[in-house]
Enzyme design. Sequence first.
Site, PDB file in Angstrom:
ATOM      1  N   ASN A 235      -1.582   1.249   6.052  1.00  0.00           N
ATOM      2  CA  ASN A 235      -0.751   0.216   5.224  1.00  0.00           C
ATOM      3  C   ASN A 235      -0.487  -0.807   6.504  1.00  0.00           C
ATOM      4  O   ASN A 235       0.038  -0.682   7.681  1.00  0.00           O
ATOM      5  CB  ASN A 235       0.490   0.750   4.843  1.00  0.00           C
ATOM      6  CG  ASN A 235       1.274  -0.434   4.181  1.00  0.00           C
ATOM      7  OD1 ASN A 235       0.990  -1.577   3.924  1.00  0.00           O
ATOM      8  ND2 ASN A 235       2.578  -0.114   3.830  1.00  0.00           N
ATOM      9  N   GLY A 236      -0.654  -2.128   6.402  1.00  0.00           N
ATOM     10  CA  GLY A 236      -0.541  -3.183   7.388  1.00  0.00           C
ATOM     11  C   GLY A 236      -1.889  -3.986   7.487  1.00  0.00           C
ATOM     12  O   GLY A 236      -2.810  -4.147   6.701  1.00  0.00           O
TER      13      GLY A 236
ATOM     14  N   CYS B 104       0.798  -1.276  -0.056  1.00  0.00           N
ATOM     15  CA  CYS B 104       0.088  -0.082  -0.039  1.00  0.00           C
ATOM     16  C   CYS B 104       0.885   1.186   0.159  1.00  0.00           C
ATOM     17  O   CYS B 104       1.903   1.412   0.739  1.00  0.00           O
ATOM     18  CB  CYS B 104      -0.641   0.189   1.223  1.00  0.00           C
ATOM     19  SG  CYS B 104      -2.145  -1.179   1.357  1.00  0.00           S
TER      20      CYS B 104
ATOM     21  N   ARG C  63       4.368  -0.350  -8.067  1.00  0.00           N
ATOM     22  CA  ARG C  63       4.628  -1.328  -7.054  1.00  0.00           C
ATOM     23  C   ARG C  63       3.459  -2.281  -7.498  1.00  0.00           C
ATOM     24  O   ARG C  63       3.264  -3.240  -6.732  1.00  0.00           O
ATOM     25  CB  ARG C  63       4.788  -0.995  -5.717  1.00  0.00           C
ATOM     26  CG  ARG C  63       6.241  -0.181  -5.597  1.00  0.00           C
ATOM     27  CD  ARG C  63       6.272   0.146  -4.366  1.00  0.00           C
ATOM     28  NE  ARG C  63       7.476   1.048  -4.177  1.00  0.00           N
ATOM     29  CZ  ARG C  63       7.895   1.689  -2.956  1.00  0.00           C
ATOM     30  NH1 ARG C  63       7.552   1.542  -2.191  1.00  0.00           N
ATOM     31  NH2 ARG C  63       9.219   2.078  -3.150  1.00  0.00           N
TER      32      ARG C  63
ATOM     33  N   GLU D 222      14.307 -19.845  -9.284  1.00  0.00           N
ATOM     34  CA  GLU D 222      14.135 -18.190  -9.684  1.00  0.00           C
ATOM     35  C   GLU D 222      13.590 -18.243 -11.012  1.00  0.00           C
ATOM     36  O   GLU D 222      12.621 -17.233 -11.344  1.00  0.00           O
ATOM     37  CB  GLU D 222      15.465 -17.538  -9.441  1.00  0.00           C
ATOM     38  CG  GLU D 222      15.319 -15.987 -10.067  1.00  0.00           C
ATOM     39  CD  GLU D 222      14.423 -14.945  -9.311  1.00  0.00           C
ATOM     40  OE1 GLU D 222      13.810 -15.396  -8.354  1.00  0.00           O
ATOM     41  OE2 GLU D 222      14.281 -13.982  -9.871  1.00  0.00           O
TER      42      GLU D 222
ATOM     43  N   TRP E 119      -3.420  -2.541  -1.670  1.00  0.00           N
ATOM     44  CA  TRP E 119      -3.300  -3.838  -2.104  1.00  0.00           C
ATOM     45  C   TRP E 119      -3.948  -4.731  -1.122  1.00  0.00           C
ATOM     46  O   TRP E 119      -3.472  -4.698  -0.010  1.00  0.00           O
ATOM     47  CB  TRP E 119      -1.879  -4.197  -2.195  1.00  0.00           C
ATOM     48  CG  TRP E 119      -1.268  -5.552  -2.654  1.00  0.00           C
ATOM     49  CD1 TRP E 119      -1.039  -5.794  -4.035  1.00  0.00           C
ATOM     50  CD2 TRP E 119      -1.087  -6.759  -1.989  1.00  0.00           C
ATOM     51  NE1 TRP E 119      -1.053  -7.273  -4.004  1.00  0.00           N
ATOM     52  CE2 TRP E 119      -0.848  -7.769  -2.692  1.00  0.00           C
ATOM     53  CE3 TRP E 119      -1.260  -6.872  -0.547  1.00  0.00           C
ATOM     54  CZ2 TRP E 119      -0.531  -9.063  -2.320  1.00  0.00           C
ATOM     55  CZ3 TRP E 119      -0.896  -8.308  -0.163  1.00  0.00           C
ATOM     56  CH2 TRP E 119      -0.682  -9.444  -1.142  1.00  0.00           C
TER      57      TRP E 119
ATOM     58  N   GLU F 153       5.226 -15.938 -12.098  1.00  0.00           N
ATOM     59  CA  GLU F 153       4.981 -14.302 -11.797  1.00  0.00           C
ATOM     60  C   GLU F 153       4.171 -13.532 -13.179  1.00  0.00           C
ATOM     61  O   GLU F 153       3.248 -13.123 -12.629  1.00  0.00           O
ATOM     62  CB  GLU F 153       5.992 -13.399 -11.237  1.00  0.00           C
ATOM     63  CG  GLU F 153       6.553 -13.809  -9.765  1.00  0.00           C
ATOM     64  CD  GLU F 153       7.811 -12.954  -9.422  1.00  0.00           C
ATOM     65  OE1 GLU F 153       7.673 -12.278  -8.322  1.00  0.00           O
ATOM     66  OE2 GLU F 153       8.616 -13.058 -10.206  1.00  0.00           O
TER      67      GLU F 153
ATOM     68  N   HIS G  49      12.140 -39.170  -7.890  1.00  0.00           N
ATOM     69  CA  HIS G  49      11.481 -39.144  -6.415  1.00  0.00           C
ATOM     70  C   HIS G  49       9.979 -38.664  -6.441  1.00  0.00           C
ATOM     71  O   HIS G  49       9.300 -38.461  -5.589  1.00  0.00           O
ATOM     72  CB  HIS G  49      12.294 -38.680  -5.546  1.00  0.00           C
ATOM     73  CG  HIS G  49      13.824 -39.514  -5.104  1.00  0.00           C
ATOM     74  ND1 HIS G  49      13.806 -40.643  -4.704  1.00  0.00           N
ATOM     75  CD2 HIS G  49      14.822 -38.812  -5.267  1.00  0.00           C
ATOM     76  CE1 HIS G  49      15.087 -41.013  -4.466  1.00  0.00           C
ATOM     77  NE2 HIS G  49      15.810 -39.985  -5.099  1.00  0.00           N
TER      78      HIS G  49
ATOM     79  N   LYS H 207       5.161  -4.977  -5.166  1.00  0.00           N
ATOM     80  CA  LYS H 207       6.420  -4.761  -5.030  1.00  0.00           C
ATOM     81  C   LYS H 207       6.601  -4.217  -3.490  1.00  0.00           C
ATOM     82  O   LYS H 207       5.815  -3.401  -3.289  1.00  0.00           O
ATOM     83  CB  LYS H 207       7.159  -3.956  -6.035  1.00  0.00           C
ATOM     84  CG  LYS H 207       8.693  -4.065  -6.265  1.00  0.00           C
ATOM     85  CD  LYS H 207       9.228  -3.586  -7.598  1.00  0.00           C
ATOM     86  CE  LYS H 207      10.474  -3.769  -7.679  1.00  0.00           C
ATOM     87  NZ  LYS H 207      10.755  -5.173  -7.885  1.00  0.00           N
TER      88      LYS H 207
ATOM     89  N   LYS I 253       9.976 -16.708 -11.911  1.00  0.00           N
ATOM     90  CA  LYS I 253       9.651 -15.465 -12.953  1.00  0.00           C
ATOM     91  C   LYS I 253       8.651 -16.004 -13.751  1.00  0.00           C
ATOM     92  O   LYS I 253       7.660 -15.266 -14.345  1.00  0.00           O
ATOM     93  CB  LYS I 253      11.103 -15.560 -13.443  1.00  0.00           C
ATOM     94  CG  LYS I 253      11.678 -14.087 -13.897  1.00  0.00           C
ATOM     95  CD  LYS I 253      11.892 -13.045 -12.584  1.00  0.00           C
ATOM     96  CE  LYS I 253      11.343 -13.127 -11.382  1.00  0.00           C
ATOM     97  NZ  LYS I 253      12.029 -12.472 -10.293  1.00  0.00           N
TER      98      LYS I 253
HETATM   99  N1  HGA Z   1      -5.126  -4.493   5.534  1.00  0.00           N
HETATM  100  C1  HGA Z   1      -5.632  -3.377   4.672  1.00  0.00           C
HETATM  101  C2  HGA Z   1      -4.346  -2.475   3.963  1.00  0.00           C
HETATM  102  C3  HGA Z   1      -3.531  -3.739   3.456  1.00  0.00           C
HETATM  103  C4  HGA Z   1      -1.880  -3.322   2.839  1.00  0.00           C
HETATM  104  O1  HGA Z   1      -1.439  -2.763   3.609  1.00  0.00           O
HETATM  105  N2  HGA Z   1      -1.559  -3.790   1.789  1.00  0.00           N
HETATM  106  O2  HGA Z   1      -0.229  -3.540   1.644  1.00  0.00           O
HETATM  107  C5  HGA Z   1      -6.598  -3.436   3.613  1.00  0.00           C
HETATM  108  O3  HGA Z   1      -6.615  -4.836   3.255  1.00  0.00           O
HETATM  109  O4  HGA Z   1      -7.112  -2.551   2.922  1.00  0.00           O
END
Ligand code: HGA
Length: 606
Positions: free
Chosen positions: A99-100, A2, A27, A479, A74, A486, A502, A601, A483
């Site tokens: 953010n979090g 975020c 990002r 890696e 995000w 992703e 195996h 990112k 890639k």
């Molecule tokens: N948990 C919050 C913020 C998500 C976040 O920090 N993303 O990097 C949400 O889901 O809105």
Amino acid sequence: MCGIVGAVTERPVNKILIEGLKRLEYRGYDSAGVALAQEGELHTVKAVGKVANLESKLELAAVKGTTGIAHTRWATHGGVTEANAHPHVSKGQLALVHNGIIENHSSLREALKGDGYEFVSETDTEVMVHLIHQLREQHDSLLASVQAAVKQFEGAYGTVVFDKANPDEIIVARSGSPLVIGLGLGENFIASDQLALLAVTRRFIFLEEGDVARVTRESVEIYNRTGERVERNIIESTANQDNTGKGEYRHYMLKEIYEQPMAVRNTLEDRLDGSRVAVKAFGERATEIFKDVKHVQIIACGTSYHSGMVARYWLEQFAGISCNVEIASEFRYRQSYVHENSLLVTISQSGETADTLAALRLAKEQGYMASMTICNVASSSLVRESDLAFMTKAGAEIGVASTKAFTTQLVGLLMLTAAIAQEKGLNAEHIVNAVKSLPMKLEEALQLANGIETLAEEFADKHHSLFLGRGSQYPIAMEGALKLKEISYIHAEAYAAGELKHGPLALIDADMPIIVVAPNNELLEKLKSNVEEVRARGGIIYVFADKASHFESDNTMRVVRVNHVEDIIAPVVYTIPLQLLSYYVAVIKGTDVDQPRNLAKSVTVE
Ligand code: HGA
């Protein structure tokens, strides 16, 4: 992850906020929003998708303000919808971005609902703004209510909040997610990354864990986790803001693939002293620490974890020192054994990777002799909190899928191997000499691009793939697989070639391409046997092989010939054709190469 931008100024902040969000947008985000205070009113505008969508809506809404906060999301809790986009608002009064992850959001939500708060989103974040609003009634300032609220939050947050009734101040709080205050003249700013603010200031205060700050136009007051008023250093930023163009390239990722010889050159510059590594490149105490180190514990996530896995081969073989490598999100939640005189090495492009940072903080309590980070951002938390740091000089990496950050991390780890070997009285000249040839060898590897582009067409209709390598090429196969998944969304797995029989051999058929990394080393004959095992079962093989390794193309095997390289640097060089393969497959499939779906990112949530 975020992105957060905030401003308290005397001029309209719309442009500053949108411009700041755009600088972070590469990002990878899913939605965005702003809240503005204007003549006692609170206006929020939100949009799903890119920041440009928000920008158009904001223009249409014709709202302005001299205080505002903005966010790119995000999603972690709740789908990608306008209702879930930040800022979140309580009682039309307070606006907040975050953010979090607030881990105890369910219990807080229940309690707040019981007290009459109405929830309009599915996010964990919304509890924050309501709780601060509720506590506002018991405290004489917004600052005090935020200080009281953070005591109830479990989890991680970088958060910014303001009250429409007093738009001259913004309150910010940090625990587990980065926040920086940008200092202006008669105006101040907040962001989750200094990059967002480089157009408006170069002077920054990086908040520390547990800090809560009151930011007005004229002042910044910071309080630590115990509520004491503290001073934090002002840092003059040297970060570069104008390397964000794609130049002649169709995608940032392709540009960054081609920048690798230069990024490696820059990373080596001033770090070599004849045929020795200049140990001071790691920090003042490096010589003393490297002399005594008996074990290296590497901690990282994703691509950085793969670079750490390569380093394990190098450190044990060339520096004669034991090494473990572990994924940060595992390490941080288990009781691990700390070896005597163990150096903890974290690896992260951004230096803000939440799990890696948490692992470093945990390790500091566990008796490691010292900590070191290999990182691309000098002002990051990992660099600030580690005893030693080796800065990769990859420059800004915009593509979400890491390329030049990975190869420069490998260079940093080769330098670490040589430096430890050197300090232990071993000969490291052969490492340094091989490293010096890397930029040229990478240029040569880039010349394989046209052939790989043609080859990529054969992958476009595939759904699964297998990457194989042995020795230090096994993590390179991992890696390569990462890639491909992703950016092309093709399911890809990597195996140490000896493991095939195996289990994974059961998957082999003509629809499952097998990609093999085959430099000419002492494991080549073993690898050839593994390739034959695949061929005998009808698999189609794509081999990236040394010119002298005698693989021949036929109807079941395509061979891409790579110039001979010394084995010690082969992992770095063989990375290039695998990056190119993923890139061209993704282009053929028409995916969003630079911002692949669901990914972001700088992973600042755990
Ligand atoms: N948990 C919050 C913020 C998500 C976040 O920090 N993303 O990097 C949400 O889901 O809105």
